[in-house]
Write an enzyme that holds these catalytic residues in place. Structure first.
Site, short mmCIF file in Angstrom:
data_model
loop_
_atom_site.label_atom_id
_atom_site.label_comp_id
_atom_site.label_asym_id
_atom_site.label_seq_id
_atom_site.Cartn_x
_atom_site.Cartn_y
_atom_site.Cartn_z
N GLU A 119 40.10 28.86 36.72
CA GLU A 119 40.58 29.10 35.35
C GLU A 119 42.06 28.82 35.29
OE1 GLU A 119 40.16 32.83 33.38
OE2 GLU A 119 38.05 33.03 33.91
N GLU B 26 36.66 38.46 37.41
CA GLU B 26 37.96 39.14 37.48
C GLU B 26 37.89 40.63 37.75
OE1 GLU B 26 40.17 37.93 33.97
OE2 GLU B 26 40.52 35.94 34.80
#
Ligand code: BMA
Length: 922
Positions: free
Chosen positions: A592, A494
């Site tokens: 995710e 991320e």
């Protein structure tokens, strides 16, 4: 020379003969552990010997805390305060992480006996910032828990030796580094986690498990310690450290193993050697690589590289779980190395070994124009077959790195396999996992998406930091690369999204942070990963989420790394209804997504103190910025949550949080699975997260003690190779029935779907419709779109009924799903089911490792029981044959198996808690 200490008080040594070097764990090594016996020591001609230094004393800075006789792996929390995960101790014991610590070890050494060998002192893992001294001489400084450090100590060793590792407070070391960067106007955010985390600041300054400073599912328990083995390695020339085997299929006619044998060498000069490969199941004769006997090996970069063909008919291919077997082939390497002459002389040669197991598979990441005409596919093709990746995200099995045991890792990976997963992502805020982890993933067929350990932060790019990172990446990538399970490397979690979406306020110096990002991940991490590039492994990705190969067009910082048309996405939205498929995007691959729940009541009992208020403790451990609001909001949409002042509020909240999580994750996963044969071509769904590091509100499907939440029980069904899916489509007010089949071959005879209409107030279906169906191997059969009004008419209304769908072969139910047309809280007719249960039979099996108790539980009801939930109120790990099920028949039997220290003949009814949603209807 002092005699070796035989009583083990200061010197606990183990010898390994015929040893193979590896980076932690007992990776297939031929390991003979003998107690320290004086006359066994000695470099005998061509041996490499290992002495483990296992007995340590730990002391804090002002010496007020001391503990002796500590074995490795070790850390300050497990040594001094194993209760750190109880009650509020994560805060109360934090002071330990502000102290400095010394690990010391006094050991005897037979200097004369070993005088011919070079002696390396190797630390496989120091956590993290430390100075290492032997006999008061500084050997070096460490700053990276993921790096193996070796020091040549031959000239320092004496009869009795004093080894010290002075470890600096991780919190204060991080602060000092951050202060320095601030002072030179090079701050690197985020500074501190949000207050709710009760965490520590500047995790990104240290090369240490990032989650140890706190996460949204974990406490701050910043470890310090020696979390892997420490060894004296005695050899004369060179040893095999790691072997990488890049397996590829050549023109479909034979396999090739491209072998890179990484050596560690001592001394100043280049050397000669002879490597022998034994591959008994693959090759008729050992392969001797002795051109290196004639040409010297560089001391500076000692790598032996060669190709070995394997006839195709010798090989059974390795497959991911669910697609075939996981045949692994042992390879055994031995190295003789010597100095100075073409002929090895007995006195100057050295011999080391390495064993590993390889699997033969091809694996590609296919990124080609997608069928919907915008963007690229993102799918894994294994052995030529496009495979939908289904699984979860793995975080460390314990917040304290030294407590990550084989037993718990084994349980988690086996649970993943049982839930029909074929991929796990080792997430970038944890650790590079042990050799054991990857060996097990190989043998279970779980592909590993491997992040490098950078998560949710910007990172420094000073020379020291980068050189430490390069070593970390090189060592770990080389160590794990040969595993057939390792499918892809990704450099960070991320951080691209964080940068472009300004999560940490980096916009004010956009250019600096962008250039630092590229410096770290492209010029350094990816650069090192190229060392282990395999022909059967895709190029590393820079970030997850990212646009995959298309991110190259924007030099790896894309304006939208979360683009649904490219690469992978992470998706979370707690503002909408998680049980509604329309909440979700249509991406290519979702690495995710997920929802929080609370672990079972009994897990909380085990981690709270007697007088702790449970709800207050849950709130303390809830680190989500929005607190419990997202969980409660989803629960309240569907389930009859009592008022907070009601006595049963906390019990209901825990139970309902698990139902809400399981259902939302089921719907979301089923949607992604069902999109595979649409123009979206979604080909992966890895939900967040498999496991937990402590007892806390989290996205996990398995709690800290290894017990499955409802999510994991349900995952076994919604990830099953053959599954029926009924997803609501609002625009047409209908149900979309899809039949998913991951099997490559399937018998399509005698298949039918049965649609049952139930009323909430009565057992057994009130109406059934059956139709014939077929399945599409390795694909989705889009069966029917059925208007709800076709199913619910006459006596059936949206509030008094619910729908059940079976996929059947003959009378056998292969897969089952439900649709609830109204909120369950608002349903009409849910009444007391008059549930009774009995423990009907017990057996106890004494296996080699555990005592396994099984009981069968007969559950009787008079009216439908909604999401029947069973929990064992004993401190054991257990699994049920199912949990959270709809009981619409009078009698149902569930099996419970648990591991305990003895045959628990006295398991009583009261050791079980059984809940139904009915209990809470108002
Ligand atoms: C993702 C992960 C973790 C986090 C999870 C849940 O972004 O990478 O950082 O724990 O979401 O919020």
């Amino acid at each position: 020379m002092g005699p070796l200490n035989l009583d083990g008080t200061n010197c606990k040594m183990k010898f390994r003969y015929g040893y193979s070097f590896h980076g932690g764990g007992a990776s297939g090594a031929i390991l003979v552990g003998l107690l320290c016996v004086f006359f066994f020591c000695g470099v005998r001609g061509d041996k490499v010997e290992i002495i483990e230094l296992g007995n340590w004393t730990i002391t804090n800075q002002n010496r007020s805390l001391t503990i002796a006789n500590q074995t490795l792996p070790s850390g300050i929390y497990s040594a001094f305060a194993p209760q750190v995960l109880n009650s509020y101790n994560d805060i109360g014991l934090r002071y330990l992480a502000y102290d400095n610590w010394t690990y010391s070890n006094i050991f005897q050494f037979d200097v004369l006996h070993y005088k011919r060998g070079h002696i390396n002192l190797t630390f496989y893992g120091i956590d993290a910032v430390a100075e290492v001294r032997l006999n008061h001489q500084l050997l070096g400084r460490t700053d990276n828990m993921f790096v193996r450090y070796s020091y040549e100590v031959s000239s320092l060793l004496q009869g009795e030796n004093f080894l010290e590792v002075e470890i600096k407070s991780p919190v204060l070391s991080a602060l000092a580094k951050a202060n320095y960067l601030n002072s030179v106007k090079k701050n690197v955010p985020p500074e501190c986690p949000i207050e709710r985390y009760h965490g520590e600041c500047h995790m990104n300054m240290l090369r240490k498990m990032q989650a140890s400073f706190s996460w949204d599912w974990g406490p701050a328990a910043p470890s310090a310690g020696i979390w892997k083995e420490v060894q004296l390695e005695i050899y004369e020339v060179a040893v095999i450290r790691d072997v990488d085997v890049d397996v590829s299929l050549i023109n479909g006619s034979h396999w090739n193993m491209h072998i890179r044998c990484y050596l560690d060498a001592v001394g100043e000069t280049d050397f000669n050697g002879r490597l022998t490969l034994y591959a008994v199941e693959l090759l008729d004769h050992p392969v001797v690589v002795d051109r290196i006997a004639l040409k010297t090996i560089s001391r500076a970069t000692p790598v032996i590289e060669f190709d070995q063909a394997v006839p195709i008919e010798k090989v059974v291919t390795w497959w991911p779980n669910g697609y075939g077997g996981q045949k692994l082939y042992p390879l055994h390497f031995t190295l003789k190395a010597w100095l100075g002459s073409e002929v090895p002389d007995v006195r100057s040669k050295t011999k080391s070994h390495k064993s590993l197991r390889v699997g033969f598979r091809t694996l590609e990441l296919v990124e080609v124009p997608a069928p919907d005409g915008i963007g690229n596919t993102f799918l894994f093709r294994v052995n030529g077959v496009e495979i939908f990746m289904k699984g979860s995200n793995y975080i460390p099995s314990h917040i304290l790195p030294e407590m990550q045991t084989k037993e718990q890792i084994g349980h988690l990976l086996r649970s993943a396999k049982e839930a029909n997963m074929n991929m796990l992502r080792v997430w970038g805020g944890g650790v590079y996992e042990s050799d054991y982890f990857y060996q097990l993933a190989d043998s279970l067929g779980i592909l590993i998406w491997q992040d490098m350990m950078f998560a949710c932060a910007m990172y420094p790019v000073g020379d020291d930091f980068l050189s430490s990172v390069r070593e970390e990446v090189r060592q770990n990538a080389i160590r794990i690369s040969h595993h057939p399970s390792v499918a892809i490397f990704v450099t960070n979690n991320e951080n691209e999204a964080a940068l472009v979406q300004n999560w940490y306020g980096t916009l004010f110096e956009k250019d600096r942070f962008e250039s630092d990002y590229r410096e770290l991940y492209l010029a350094n991490v990816i650069h090192e990963l190229k060392l282990v590039s395999h022909s059967s492994r895709p190029q590393p990705l820079v970030s997850s989420p990212s646009n995959g190969k298309a991110s190259e067009e924007e030099n790896y910082i894309s304006s939208n790394p979360q683009d649904n048309q490219y690469g992978d996405v992470h998706f979370y939205d707690y503002t909408k209804d998680g049980w509604d498929p329309e909440t979700y995007p249509r991406p290519r691959f979702v690495s995710e997504y997920g929802f929080q729940s609370f672990p079972g009541s009994y897990a909380w009992q085990r981690s709270k103190n007697g007088d702790d208020d449970l709800l207050a403790l849950i709130r303390h451990r809830q680190h989500h910025p929005l607190g419990n609001i997202p969980v409660i909001a989803l629960v309240e949409r569907h389930l009859p949550l009592p008022l907070p002042e009601d006595e049963n509020y906390t019990t209901a909240l825990i139970y309902f949080s698990q139902i809400a999580q399981a259902m939302a994750t089921k719907v979301e996963t089923e949607l992604y699975r069902s999109l595979r044969d649409t123009p979206h071509k979604t080909m992966g769904a890895l939900y967040w997260q498999l496991n937990d590091v402590w007892v806390a509100p989290s996205w996990s499907g398995i709690d800290f003690y290894g017990n499955w939440k409802l999510l994991h029980y349900w995952a076994r069904d919604f990830l099953a190779p053959v599954a029926i899916v009924a997803l609501y489509e609002r625009s047409t007010d209908s149900l979309n029935i899809s039949l998913i089949c991951d099997l490559l071959e399937v018998d399509t005879q005698d298949l039918s779907v049965v649609a049952n209409v139930h009323v909430w107030s009565q057992l057994l279906p009130r109406q059934s419709t059956t139709w014939e169906v077929t399945l599409r191997p390795n694909g989705v059969q889009y069966d029917k779109v059925i208007p709800i009004s076709n199913l619910l008419k006459g006596q059936f209304t949206r509030s008094n009924s619910f729908l059940e769908f079976h996929l059947r072969r003959g009378h056998e139910v292969i897969s089952r799903t439900y649709f609830f047309p109204s909120s369950i809280a608002a349903a009409v007719g849910i009444a007391d089911p008059d549930l009774e249960y009995e423990i009907a039979s017990r057996t106890c099996l004494n296996t080699t490792d555990v005592i396994r108790n099984s009981v069968s539980i007969t559950i009787q009801v008079k009216r439908p029981a909604v999401f029947v939930y069973l929990e064992l109120l004993k401190p054991y790990r257990y699994t049920l044959s199912e949990n959270g099920f709809m009981q619409t028949v009078p009698m149902h039997v569930v099996y419970l198996t648990f591991d305990s220290p003895s045959c628990a003949r006295l398991l009583r009814k009261t050791d079980l808690r059984v809940l139904t949603v009915n209990d809470f209807m108002r």
